[in-house]
Write a protein that holds these residues in place. Structure first.
Motif, PDB file in Angstrom:
ATOM      1  N   VAL A 160      25.115  73.377  39.340  1.00  0.00           N
ATOM      2  CA  VAL A 160      26.211  72.419  39.530  1.00  0.00           C
ATOM      3  C   VAL A 160      26.213  71.342  38.441  1.00  0.00           C
ATOM      4  CG1 VAL A 160      26.305  72.775  42.032  1.00  0.00           C
ATOM      5  CG2 VAL A 160      24.788  70.996  41.103  1.00  0.00           C
ATOM      6  N   THR A 161      25.473  71.559  37.383  1.00  0.00           N
ATOM      7  CA  THR A 161      25.360  70.603  36.284  1.00  0.00           C
ATOM      8  C   THR A 161      26.724  70.293  35.669  1.00  0.00           C
ATOM      9  OG1 THR A 161      23.152  71.423  35.770  1.00  0.00           O
ATOM     10  CG2 THR A 161      24.289  70.205  34.027  1.00  0.00           C
ATOM     11  N   GLU A 162      27.001  69.008  35.467  1.00  0.00           N
ATOM     12  CA  GLU A 162      28.212  68.576  34.770  1.00  0.00           C
ATOM     13  C   GLU A 162      28.019  68.747  33.267  1.00  0.00           C
ATOM     14  OE1 GLU A 162      29.511  64.868  37.706  1.00  0.00           O
ATOM     15  OE2 GLU A 162      28.422  64.450  35.846  1.00  0.00           O
ATOM     16  N   ILE A 163      29.066  69.145  32.575  1.00  0.00           N
ATOM     17  CA  ILE A 163      29.069  69.151  31.108  1.00  0.00           C
ATOM     18  C   ILE A 163      30.245  68.279  30.690  1.00  0.00           C
ATOM     19  CG2 ILE A 163      29.266  70.548  29.019  1.00  0.00           C
ATOM     20  CD1 ILE A 163      28.158  72.912  30.600  1.00  0.00           C
ATOM     21  N   LEU A 164      29.926  67.100  30.159  1.00  0.00           N
ATOM     22  CA  LEU A 164      30.945  66.087  29.903  1.00  0.00           C
ATOM     23  C   LEU A 164      30.757  65.447  28.528  1.00  0.00           C
ATOM     24  CD1 LEU A 164      30.653  64.213  33.328  1.00  0.00           C
ATOM     25  CD2 LEU A 164      32.489  65.776  32.660  1.00  0.00           C
ATOM     26  N   PRO A 165      31.841  64.932  27.932  1.00  0.00           N
ATOM     27  CA  PRO A 165      31.678  64.192  26.681  1.00  0.00           C
ATOM     28  C   PRO A 165      30.861  62.930  26.925  1.00  0.00           C
ATOM     29  CG  PRO A 165      33.920  63.974  27.528  1.00  0.00           C
ATOM     30  CD  PRO A 165      33.241  65.009  28.371  1.00  0.00           C
ATOM     31  N   ALA A 166      30.007  62.613  25.969  1.00  0.00           N
ATOM     32  CA  ALA A 166      29.181  61.412  26.105  1.00  0.00           C
ATOM     33  C   ALA A 166      30.055  60.177  26.003  1.00  0.00           C
ATOM     34  CB  ALA A 166      28.108  61.394  25.026  1.00  0.00           C
ATOM     35  N   GLY A 167      29.961  59.330  26.992  1.00  0.00           N
ATOM     36  CA  GLY A 167      30.633  58.041  26.935  1.00  0.00           C
ATOM     37  C   GLY A 167      29.641  56.993  26.433  1.00  0.00           C
ATOM     38  N   GLU A 168      29.841  55.778  26.863  1.00  0.00           N
ATOM     39  CA  GLU A 168      28.966  54.699  26.398  1.00  0.00           C
ATOM     40  C   GLU A 168      27.594  54.801  27.054  1.00  0.00           C
ATOM     41  OE1 GLU A 168      29.228  49.996  25.264  1.00  0.00           O
ATOM     42  OE2 GLU A 168      30.651  50.802  26.733  1.00  0.00           O
ATOM     43  N   TRP A 169      26.580  54.632  26.239  1.00  0.00           N
ATOM     44  CA  TRP A 169      25.190  54.667  26.684  1.00  0.00           C
ATOM     45  C   TRP A 169      24.657  53.253  26.819  1.00  0.00           C
ATOM     46  CZ3 TRP A 169      21.301  57.839  28.250  1.00  0.00           C
ATOM     47  CH2 TRP A 169      19.995  57.345  28.155  1.00  0.00           C
ATOM     48  N   TRP A 170      23.886  53.033  27.879  1.00  0.00           N
ATOM     49  CA  TRP A 170      23.232  51.742  28.087  1.00  0.00           C
ATOM     50  C   TRP A 170      21.743  51.984  28.295  1.00  0.00           C
ATOM     51  CZ3 TRP A 170      26.419  47.554  27.695  1.00  0.00           C
ATOM     52  CH2 TRP A 170      27.794  47.790  27.823  1.00  0.00           C
ATOM     53  N   ASP A 171      20.910  51.384  27.460  1.00  0.00           N
ATOM     54  CA  ASP A 171      19.474  51.496  27.667  1.00  0.00           C
ATOM     55  C   ASP A 171      19.073  50.859  28.985  1.00  0.00           C
ATOM     56  OD1 ASP A 171      18.054  51.127  24.325  1.00  0.00           O
ATOM     57  OD2 ASP A 171      18.502  52.909  25.490  1.00  0.00           O
ATOM     58  N   ALA A 172      18.147  51.501  29.678  1.00  0.00           N
ATOM     59  CA  ALA A 172      17.572  50.906  30.882  1.00  0.00           C
ATOM     60  C   ALA A 172      16.664  49.742  30.498  1.00  0.00           C
ATOM     61  CB  ALA A 172      16.794  51.957  31.662  1.00  0.00           C
ATOM     62  N   GLU A 173      16.339  48.950  31.483  1.00  0.00           N
ATOM     63  CA  GLU A 173      15.472  47.797  31.269  1.00  0.00           C
ATOM     64  C   GLU A 173      14.134  48.226  30.660  1.00  0.00           C
ATOM     65  OE1 GLU A 173      18.289  46.938  34.708  1.00  0.00           O
ATOM     66  OE2 GLU A 173      17.211  48.652  33.898  1.00  0.00           O
ATOM     67  N   THR A 174      13.508  47.325  29.935  1.00  0.00           N
ATOM     68  CA  THR A 174      12.294  47.636  29.186  1.00  0.00           C
ATOM     69  C   THR A 174      11.206  48.236  30.059  1.00  0.00           C
ATOM     70  OG1 THR A 174      12.763  45.862  27.606  1.00  0.00           O
ATOM     71  CG2 THR A 174      10.504  46.667  27.695  1.00  0.00           C
ATOM     72  N   TYR A 175      11.051  47.761  31.287  1.00  0.00           N
ATOM     73  CA  TYR A 175       9.942  48.257  32.113  1.00  0.00           C
ATOM     74  C   TYR A 175      10.103  49.715  32.503  1.00  0.00           C
ATOM     75  CZ  TYR A 175      12.743  47.653  36.433  1.00  0.00           C
ATOM     76  OH  TYR A 175      13.693  47.738  37.423  1.00  0.00           O
ATOM     77  N   HIS A 176      11.317  50.269  32.361  1.00  0.00           N
ATOM     78  CA  HIS A 176      11.524  51.695  32.656  1.00  0.00           C
ATOM     79  C   HIS A 176      11.102  52.596  31.490  1.00  0.00           C
ATOM     80  CE1 HIS A 176      13.612  51.131  36.429  1.00  0.00           C
ATOM     81  NE2 HIS A 176      14.486  50.315  35.871  1.00  0.00           N
ATOM     82  N   GLN A 177      11.080  52.057  30.277  1.00  0.00           N
ATOM     83  CA  GLN A 177      10.776  52.880  29.117  1.00  0.00           C
ATOM     84  C   GLN A 177       9.289  53.281  29.138  1.00  0.00           C
ATOM     85  OE1 GLN A 177      13.440  53.708  27.474  1.00  0.00           O
ATOM     86  NE2 GLN A 177      14.790  52.102  28.273  1.00  0.00           N
ATOM     87  N   LYS A 178       9.014  54.574  28.978  1.00  0.00           N
ATOM     88  CA  LYS A 178       7.644  55.111  29.017  1.00  0.00           C
ATOM     89  C   LYS A 178       6.926  54.693  30.304  1.00  0.00           C
ATOM     90  CE  LYS A 178       7.120  55.136  23.981  1.00  0.00           C
ATOM     91  NZ  LYS A 178       6.297  54.716  22.837  1.00  0.00           N
ATOM     92  N   TYR A 179       7.670  54.647  31.397  1.00  0.00           N
ATOM     93  CA  TYR A 179       7.128  54.125  32.649  1.00  0.00           C
ATOM     94  C   TYR A 179       5.868  54.861  33.084  1.00  0.00           C
ATOM     95  CZ  TYR A 179       6.799  52.629  37.510  1.00  0.00           C
ATOM     96  OH  TYR A 179       6.334  52.128  38.703  1.00  0.00           O
ATOM     97  N   LEU A 180       5.870  56.180  33.028  1.00  0.00           N
ATOM     98  CA  LEU A 180       4.717  56.933  33.518  1.00  0.00           C
ATOM     99  C   LEU A 180       3.539  56.891  32.550  1.00  0.00           C
ATOM    100  CD1 LEU A 180       6.487  59.963  35.217  1.00  0.00           C
ATOM    101  CD2 LEU A 180       5.262  58.092  36.328  1.00  0.00           C
ATOM    102  N   ASP A 181       3.780  56.554  31.304  1.00  0.00           N
ATOM    103  CA  ASP A 181       2.659  56.300  30.387  1.00  0.00           C
ATOM    104  C   ASP A 181       1.969  54.996  30.772  1.00  0.00           C
ATOM    105  OD1 ASP A 181       3.222  58.596  28.996  1.00  0.00           O
ATOM    106  OD2 ASP A 181       4.239  57.595  27.341  1.00  0.00           O
TER     107      ASP A 181
END
Length: 201
Positions: A160-181
């Motif tokens: 059921v995966t959507e295939i859509l044109p990329a719209g605007e991207w927003w980076d998540a908050e810093t604490y989410h980046q490399k969270y599991l590292d």
């Protein structure tokens, strides 16, 4: 703060023709880098698995964030409410001479469950939907081909995966980046593991 000022000072503001953030651009990402944007449920595990699989093999960076919604500068709390329309997503910045877009998408279909609408494992809501967000017609064509083959050979017609044109991207908050590292014992969606599928060729 006026909207244009808020955007000016938004962390990781998009600043290049690729949509690569100012922080990424400052990392001297080489010319010719390409971008793959996918959504596969909780972005912590998605990022962790892509970094583990492709670091040192052509991956320049991988960044979690939000795509597919209408609100400007969405927060994690707002996205989790389901009211912004965004999906938790991953952008992979990569060297196309070492990794192909097709390889990244085949990995995508092996590492999560693309058959559940607005859900991955116990995580429910539109922010956890499965999606491929293409940058151009070539990526769209590859995404459609890989999806068709994965649906026939691996997922028994249930994707059921959507295939859509990329719209605007927003980076998540810093604490989410490399969270599991940073948090090795942190939450990982149980649907995030590499399936032992054969080749799509």
């Amino acid at each position: 703060m006026p909207n244009f000022m808020a955007r000016l000072f938004r962390p990781f503001m998009t600043s290049t023709s690729l949509g690569i953030s100012s922080t990424e651009a400052a990392m001297n990402v080489p010319d010719g880098a390409q971008k793959c944007t996918i959504a596969a449920g909780c972005f912590w595990g998605v990022e962790h698995m892509y970094r583990k699989a492709f670091s040192g093999k052509g991956l320049y960076d991988a960044r979690v964030g939000y795509i597919g919604g209408d609100a400007q500068n969405p927060s994690y709390r707002a996205v989790c409410s389901g009211n912004t329309g965004h999906a938790e997503a991953l952008q992979v910045i990569y060297d196309p001479t070492k990794i192909t877009y097709r390889q990244l998408l085949e990995f995508f279909y092996k590492m999560h469950d693309p058959t559940t609408s607005n859900q991955q494992g116990p995580d429910r809501g539109s922010q956890y939907r499965s999606g491929i967000f293409y940058e151009n017609e070539e990526q769209k064509s590859i995404a459609e081909e890989v999806t068709k083959l994965a649906n026939e050979k691996w997922w028994k017609g249930k994707i059921v995966t959507e295939i859509l044109p990329a719209g605007e991207w927003w980076d998540a908050e810093t604490y989410h980046q490399k969270y599991l590292d940073k948090n090795p014992g942190g939450y990982e969606c149980p649907s995030h593991f590499l399936r032992n599928f054969g080749s799509l060729e």
